[in-house]
Scaffold this motif. Structure first.
Motif, PDB file in Angstrom:
ATOM      1  N   VAL A 120       0.859  -1.180   0.000  1.00 39.94           N
ATOM      2  CA  VAL A 120       0.000   0.000   0.000  1.00 39.94           C
ATOM      3  C   VAL A 120       0.899   1.234   0.000  1.00 39.94           C
ATOM      4  CG1 VAL A 120      -1.801   1.297   1.190  1.00 39.94           C
ATOM      5  CG2 VAL A 120      -1.759  -1.184   1.353  1.00 39.94           C
ATOM      6  N   VAL A 121       0.666   2.138  -0.943  1.00 45.88           N
ATOM      7  CA  VAL A 121       1.412   3.391  -0.989  1.00 45.88           C
ATOM      8  C   VAL A 121       0.472   4.532  -0.611  1.00 45.88           C
ATOM      9  CG1 VAL A 121       2.726   4.994  -2.417  1.00 45.88           C
ATOM     10  CG2 VAL A 121       2.971   2.537  -2.764  1.00 45.88           C
ATOM     11  N   LEU A 122       0.899   5.357   0.347  1.00 43.19           N
ATOM     12  CA  LEU A 122       0.093   6.483   0.796  1.00 43.19           C
ATOM     13  C   LEU A 122       0.474   7.738   0.029  1.00 43.19           C
ATOM     14  CD1 LEU A 122       0.269   5.913   4.658  1.00 43.19           C
ATOM     15  CD2 LEU A 122      -1.447   5.092   3.047  1.00 43.19           C
ATOM     16  N   LEU A 123      -0.463   8.216  -0.791  1.00 41.87           N
ATOM     17  CA  LEU A 123      -0.284   9.475  -1.506  1.00 41.87           C
ATOM     18  C   LEU A 123      -1.227  10.553  -0.993  1.00 41.87           C
ATOM     19  CD1 LEU A 123       0.169   8.360  -5.235  1.00 41.87           C
ATOM     20  CD2 LEU A 123       1.895   9.286  -3.699  1.00 41.87           C
ATOM     21  N   GLY A 124      -2.378  10.146  -0.434  1.00 44.49           N
ATOM     22  CA  GLY A 124      -3.339  11.106   0.078  1.00 44.49           C
ATOM     23  C   GLY A 124      -2.884  11.694   1.407  1.00 44.49           C
ATOM     24  N   ILE A 125      -3.276  12.946   1.643  1.00 43.22           N
ATOM     25  CA  ILE A 125      -2.967  13.612   2.909  1.00 43.22           C
ATOM     26  C   ILE A 125      -4.101  13.325   3.890  1.00 43.22           C
ATOM     27  CG2 ILE A 125      -2.549  15.817   4.046  1.00 43.22           C
ATOM     28  CD1 ILE A 125      -0.334  14.965   2.140  1.00 43.22           C
ATOM     29  N   HIS A 126      -3.759  12.714   5.022  1.00 44.26           N
ATOM     30  CA  HIS A 126      -4.754  12.390   6.046  1.00 44.26           C
ATOM     31  C   HIS A 126      -4.739  13.485   7.113  1.00 44.26           C
ATOM     32  CE1 HIS A 126      -5.631   8.097   4.888  1.00 44.26           C
ATOM     33  NE2 HIS A 126      -4.584   8.390   4.124  1.00 44.26           N
ATOM     34  N   GLU A 127      -5.883  14.081   7.341  1.00 49.76           N
ATOM     35  CA  GLU A 127      -5.960  15.202   8.271  1.00 49.76           C
ATOM     36  C   GLU A 127      -6.119  14.765   9.724  1.00 49.76           C
ATOM     37  OE1 GLU A 127      -8.910  17.920   6.925  1.00 49.76           O
ATOM     38  OE2 GLU A 127      -7.704  18.577   5.209  1.00 49.76           O
ATOM     39  N   ARG A 128      -6.338  13.481   9.954  1.00 49.29           N
ATOM     40  CA  ARG A 128      -6.477  13.008  11.334  1.00 49.29           C
ATOM     41  C   ARG A 128      -5.925  11.589  11.435  1.00 49.29           C
ATOM     42  NH1 ARG A 128     -11.472  13.477   9.099  1.00 49.29           N
ATOM     43  NH2 ARG A 128     -11.730  15.484  10.117  1.00 49.29           N
ATOM     44  N   PRO A 129      -5.510  11.173  12.617  1.00 45.66           N
ATOM     45  CA  PRO A 129      -5.025   9.794  12.805  1.00 45.66           C
ATOM     46  C   PRO A 129      -6.138   8.782  12.534  1.00 45.66           C
ATOM     47  CG  PRO A 129      -4.432  11.193  14.664  1.00 45.66           C
ATOM     48  CD  PRO A 129      -5.415  11.974  13.847  1.00 45.66           C
ATOM     49  N   MET A 130      -5.727   7.560  12.204  1.00 49.38           N
ATOM     50  CA  MET A 130      -6.726   6.521  11.969  1.00 49.38           C
ATOM     51  C   MET A 130      -6.385   5.292  12.804  1.00 49.38           C
ATOM     52  SD  MET A 130      -5.704   5.065   8.211  1.00 49.38           S
ATOM     53  CE  MET A 130      -4.103   4.332   7.889  1.00 49.38           C
ATOM     54  N   PRO A 131      -7.410   4.545  13.209  1.00 51.82           N
ATOM     55  CA  PRO A 131      -7.145   3.294  13.927  1.00 51.82           C
ATOM     56  C   PRO A 131      -6.532   2.279  12.969  1.00 51.82           C
ATOM     57  CG  PRO A 131      -9.472   3.494  13.426  1.00 51.82           C
ATOM     58  CD  PRO A 131      -8.847   4.800  13.047  1.00 51.82           C
ATOM     59  N   PHE A 132      -5.525   1.565  13.450  1.00 47.06           N
ATOM     60  CA  PHE A 132      -4.847   0.639  12.554  1.00 47.06           C
ATOM     61  C   PHE A 132      -4.246  -0.507  13.361  1.00 47.06           C
ATOM     62  CE2 PHE A 132      -1.061  -0.703  10.120  1.00 47.06           C
ATOM     63  CZ  PHE A 132      -1.702  -1.130   8.968  1.00 47.06           C
TER      64      PHE A 132
END
Length: 358
Positions: free
Chosen positions: A275-287
């Protein structure tokens, strides 16, 4: 436009200058003669980026309120880091560019001294700066000066509209290149905004056999198919697992900044998928990191681009890729503020500001 010249080859230019949140002013500025190693570019087209919208609507983040440690620039700054134009003047010592050259610009500055730079990865420089966000000048102006080394020649069959798309398309290409191998057969792109579309075009140029995309917008799904996706689905109607229909997923490109895309992709990836992250995430996510272990799934971040990414995108454009028709629109500089508002609520997939006729 008529050009007003001043002593020492200074030029008067219209420019969009960022002073703070909700405060971008169209002003007249003086663009000095190019220094040693620099060129002056008459800007043709400049893309409006999501980072511009964030700075304008949400918070001053990337633009510097104190002198930037690398460029020395501080507010107000000229916006515009996705642009192309024509060289109209060259500074002392410039041999690789000549007046009349059509060029795309790589807007990044790196320090050359940090661990990233010393290891050959200036795109992750700890002091990274951008022309058009944190430097003296930007592409939302009639003229701007950049180092000649930041310019890339555009072949005659690559339009200025495409030239202004090279920067965001190189962002996507770099991320895709981190993941695709000779074993990559099936790829998924979550989000069909400009970066997602760039990822689709990059996957196609690299010869990936099957490309599946998702986006809630029907017009963006149509653009995804036009740029090279084999299938495009609405995530509110179809799941990624249903779209895969038993096929093994090798690569997933997250281009929406949506946590659910990452979670779903990790679940559906086959052995040693990425998985490659290109999008900007504005908040943390559960993972749950344990979900990566047994299939040796990899999660990779991607930052900007390299010179080779620029060259690859331009070559692909010259070969017929990255067709802007149907998803790119142009506006005059005077409509910049209304364009910000339109993009904030959806609207066109991509808008370029046209500074001077192509």
């Amino acid at each position: 436009m008529s050009e007003v010249r001043h002593p020492a080859s200074a030029r008067t230019a219209r420019a969009a200058r960022y002073h703070g949140v909700k405060d971008v002013r169209l002003e007249q500025i003086q663009v000095p003669a190019p220094g040693a190693g620099e060129v002056t570019i008459a800007v043709s087209h400049t893309g409006v980026c999501g980072s511009d919208l964030h700075e304008y609507f949400s918070a001053q983040t990337v633009t510097p309120t104190e002198p930037h440690p690398l460029t020395g620039a501080t507010l107000p700054v000229v916006l515009g880091h996705e642009f192309a134009g024509v060289v109209v003047e060259v500074g002392a010592g410039v041999t690789e560019r000549a007046v009349g050259d059509r060029v795309a610009v790589r807007p990044t500055y790196s320090c050359g001294e940090c661990a990233s730079c010393l290891r050959g990865h200036p795109n992750t420089c700890t002091k990274l700066a951008f022309h058009g966000l944190s430097a003296h000048g930007g592409g939302l102006a009639d003229f701007t000066n950049v180092a000649a080394s930041m310019t890339f020649a555009l072949p005659d069959d690559v339009s200025m509209v495409q030239g202004a798309l090279v920067e965001p398309m190189a962002v996507a290409y770099h991320g895709v290149r981190l993941a695709v191998t000779e074993q990559t057969r099936v790829a998924f792109v979550g989000g069909a905004g400009p970066i997602g579309l760039g990822a689709i075009a990059a996957l196609r140029s690299l010869g990936v056999a099957t490309i599946i995309a998702s986006d809630p917008s029907a017009s963006r799904r149509e653009a995804a198919l036009r740029l090279g996706a084999d299938e495009a689905f609405d995530p509110a109607v179809t799941t990624l697992g249903e779209a895969l229909a038993g096929r093994t997923l090798d690569v997933a490109i997250e281009a929406a900044g949506v946590a659910a895309v990452v979670e779903t992709a990790v679940t559906e990836l086959g052995p040693r998928g990425t998985v490659v992250l290109l999008g900007i995430h504005e908040r943390p996510m559960p993972f749950d990191p344990t979900s990566l272990l047994y299939r040796e799934v990899r999660l990779a971040g991607s930052s900007t681009y390299t010179d080779d990414d620029y060259r690859a995108v331009i070559a692909a454009m010259a070969a017929g890729g990255y067709d802007p028709s149907g998803w790119v629109e142009t506006r005059p500089l005077e409509e910049l503020h209304s364009t910000f508002e339109e993009l904030r609520t959806g609207g066109p997939v991509k808008v370029l500001i046209e500074l001077q006729p192509s």
